[in-house]
Scaffold this motif. Structure first.
Motif, PDB file in Angstrom:
ATOM      1  N   UNK A 185       0.824  -1.211   0.000  1.00  0.00           N
ATOM      2  CA  UNK A 185       0.000   0.000   0.000  1.00  0.00           C
ATOM      3  C   UNK A 185       0.858   1.261   0.000  1.00  0.00           C
ATOM      4  N   UNK A 186       1.953   1.267   0.763  1.00  0.00           N
ATOM      5  CA  UNK A 186       2.770   2.480   0.863  1.00  0.00           C
ATOM      6  C   UNK A 186       3.460   2.844  -0.455  1.00  0.00           C
ATOM      7  N   UNK A 187       3.504   1.913  -1.402  1.00  0.00           N
ATOM      8  CA  UNK A 187       4.141   2.173  -2.691  1.00  0.00           C
ATOM      9  C   UNK A 187       3.255   3.008  -3.616  1.00  0.00           C
ATOM     10  N   UNK A 188       1.999   3.173  -3.258  1.00  0.00           N
ATOM     11  CA  UNK A 188       1.035   3.825  -4.128  1.00  0.00           C
ATOM     12  C   UNK A 188       0.654   5.198  -3.612  1.00  0.00           C
ATOM     13  N   UNK A 189       0.359   6.072  -4.541  1.00  0.00           N
ATOM     14  CA  UNK A 189      -0.138   7.409  -4.238  1.00  0.00           C
ATOM     15  C   UNK A 189      -1.582   7.260  -3.752  1.00  0.00           C
ATOM     16  N   UNK A 190      -1.782   7.432  -2.466  1.00  0.00           N
ATOM     17  CA  UNK A 190      -3.116   7.212  -1.901  1.00  0.00           C
ATOM     18  C   UNK A 190      -4.115   8.285  -2.339  1.00  0.00           C
ATOM     19  N   UNK A 191      -3.646   9.467  -2.681  1.00  0.00           N
ATOM     20  CA  UNK A 191      -4.561  10.496  -3.216  1.00  0.00           C
ATOM     21  C   UNK A 191      -5.127  10.027  -4.556  1.00  0.00           C
ATOM     22  N   UNK A 192      -4.287   9.404  -5.381  1.00  0.00           N
ATOM     23  CA  UNK A 192      -4.755   8.883  -6.672  1.00  0.00           C
ATOM     24  C   UNK A 192      -5.706   7.706  -6.467  1.00  0.00           C
ATOM     25  N   UNK A 193      -5.527   6.987  -5.376  1.00  0.00           N
ATOM     26  CA  UNK A 193      -6.464   5.905  -5.045  1.00  0.00           C
ATOM     27  C   UNK A 193      -7.805   6.499  -4.628  1.00  0.00           C
TER      28      UNK A 193
END
Length: 151
Positions: free
Chosen positions: A42-50
């Motif tokens: 999860x930390x590898x991804x841009x959570x705002x884009x999620x």
């Protein structure tokens, strides 16, 4: 060298493209829900884009493009290169690919239900690993090039 996709898998993947146009975002959203159970991923991804839905939409569009062009892979060369570059930027490694497969294939069944037959999932499994192998090999080269440049 990457093992070519079987003609049967190519036909099935290509035939699923219209369904993916309709349900692709639901599938990728569900895939990310499954994938993000692992905090290290999860930390590898841009959570705002999620949160905005941008990332699930982008991935769904990429999956649809792959399905539509699975019999014309040179048409995907630019997209594959951009994906490999992004993966290197975010430190994606070969060991991450099985985790994505373990999230994506069940997400297809979660969303499509009985329409996601074993035959369909097997074809998509083969297609996923075909593309994963292409990406892994390209990313390995990009990582090597970055080490040489940094040295």
């Amino acid at each position: 060298m990457t093992k070519p996709l079987s003609p049967e898998s190519i036909a099935i993947v290509k035939a699923t493209a219209p369904v993916l146009v309709q349900h692709g975002v639901a599938i990728t959203t569900r895939m990310y829900e499954r994938l993000f159970v692992d905090a290290s991923i999860k930390h590898m991804f841009d959570q705002a884009a999620q949160a905005s839905g941008e990332q699930p939409r982008r991935l769904a569009a990429a999956i649809v493009a792959f399905a539509q062009n699975v019999d014309n892979l040179p048409a995907l060369a630019g997209a594959v290169e951009r994906m490999a570059e992004r993966h290197v930027e975010t430190a994606v490694k070969p060991e991450h690919y099985p985790k994505v497969a373990e999230a994506l294939l069940p997400a297809i069944r979660d969303v499509l239900g009985e329409a996601a037959t074993d035959e369909v999932l097997n074809a998509w499994g083969e297609a996923y690993w075909f593309l994963a192998d292409v990406l892994i090999r390209r990313e390995a080269q990009l990582y090597t090039d970055a080490e040489v440049t940094a040295a």
